[in-house]
Design an enzyme around this catalytic site. Sequence first.
Site, mmCIF file in Angstrom:
data_model
loop_
_atom_site.group_PDB
_atom_site.id
_atom_site.type_symbol
_atom_site.label_atom_id
_atom_site.label_comp_id
_atom_site.label_asym_id
_atom_site.label_seq_id
_atom_site.Cartn_x
_atom_site.Cartn_y
_atom_site.Cartn_z
ATOM 1 C CG HIS A 181 -24.289 -33.809 14.808
ATOM 2 N ND1 HIS A 181 -25.471 -34.832 14.615
ATOM 3 C CD2 HIS A 181 -24.572 -32.827 13.941
ATOM 4 C CE1 HIS A 181 -26.491 -34.123 13.845
ATOM 5 N NE2 HIS A 181 -25.911 -33.114 13.324
ATOM 6 C CB SER A 182 -21.633 -39.053 18.190
ATOM 7 O OG SER A 182 -21.309 -38.660 19.445
#
Length: 493
Positions: A181-182
């Site tokens: 998700h980063s």
Amino acid sequence: MQSSRKASYQETLVSPALEPVKTETATKKWETNEEKGMADSKESTSSQEPLSPAARLFHAPQFNCTILTAIGCKTSINPGVIKMGLEQTLMKHPRFSKKLVIDDNKCGSKSKWESTIVNVENHVTVPNLDPNMDSPDQFVEDYISSLSTIPLDLSKPLWEMHILNVKTSDAEAIAVFRIHHSLGDGASLISLLLACTRKTSDPDALPSIPAQQRAGSHFSGGFWGLFFAMWTVLRVIWNTSVDLVLFAATMLFLEDTKTPLKGASGVELKPKRFVHRTVSLDDIKLVKNAMNMTINDAIMGVTQAGLSRYLNRKYAGDQSEIEDGENGKKNNIPKSIRLRASVLVNVRPTPGIQTLADLMADESNNPKWGWGNRIGYIILPFTVGLQDDPLEHLRRAKAMIDRKKLSLEATFSFHSAILVIKLFGAKASAAIARRVISNTTLAFSNVVGPLEEISFYGHPVAYIAPSVYGSPHVSIDDPFPELLQENDDCPSS
């Protein structure tokens, strides 16, 4: 002769729209703005760069989240085509060609993105499967579930794809993406995914993206126009104040009722099951038009009704049974149940999704609103219980969403998280986010999709089913690209 044969081989696998072309001056040009945006961004990015505050948040131990997306295809998948397509598009994006590096020093550890050589073979897995296996749907579900127990390899860029050439009840083959998700939020990643697809009806054309605009003022001038404008401002101030108080209370002590839907402590560390269903857009539009509401209102109301019926069955036989509810059924759900969803909202000035070229242009001109994680949270209460009139679920969902549109809760939650990260670090912000999410029951999000059927590197797409694991509760996504075609003024992420 060898290079000539190689070029011919590429032309048979990759559509011309994906293939870079060299001019006589040996400068590289691109057939699409999306590819040019990826290439320009990669060239302008240094070999190392620090993680953004939001990226640091998603790498914190308490909030380490990964996006998992299953793409069902209507034909079997050619791994060679997929790999060459990824080399021409995805791997040219700076986030997908950099790995995470953690520098440990006396001042503590610092994480950075560092450029690296990307070998597509290290990112694409093609297991050898029996096409005649028993229960292929169960096999795919088990395979995807097992991926939620395996961390991504930090020695390479944080993404991978698994190609499952096995026929299920709703697809001929499945491609499974895992992306940390980063690397980006839903709006960022869907723009990149669409840059990797083409219209099924026109293999050289990018999918059409529905234009969206923030809900603007519809007031006329004069005294009444000024009165309603001032009244709206007062409502926004009041709703925001109430929502922020409830948000703070949720962070500190206000917890949802323990129900069969609420995950226990440590649920984020356990294997996850990913289930998707495709719903008829015509059915959703029929309800939407009949009730004079948006598609998101209808989806939220239907979800609320479905969860109420599910919980009623789970509580069957409880001492709290009363004779009431829909169609004379017993209402087994305890009274005054508190069930809320954390809804992820795209807080960029431009709502919905953008083309990758536009998104990367924003990244260059105004990094604050470009690629990355630009999402806030709102806490949406669900009215759980059987209703004498099933349409009451829709009315209540619409009323709550209309109220949330007149609130700045998402904007405040986003900027507050960034401020906490800058002042106290990602671990403190992750602890707060985890506390809020742990005290709610569900996560709910949606991403607007294209207007027509699309193909993923020449493979017609049957469905796209995204989800997230690593957060401490259940996640519900509206992933259907055909379901959210219509311009909708409800926030999306």
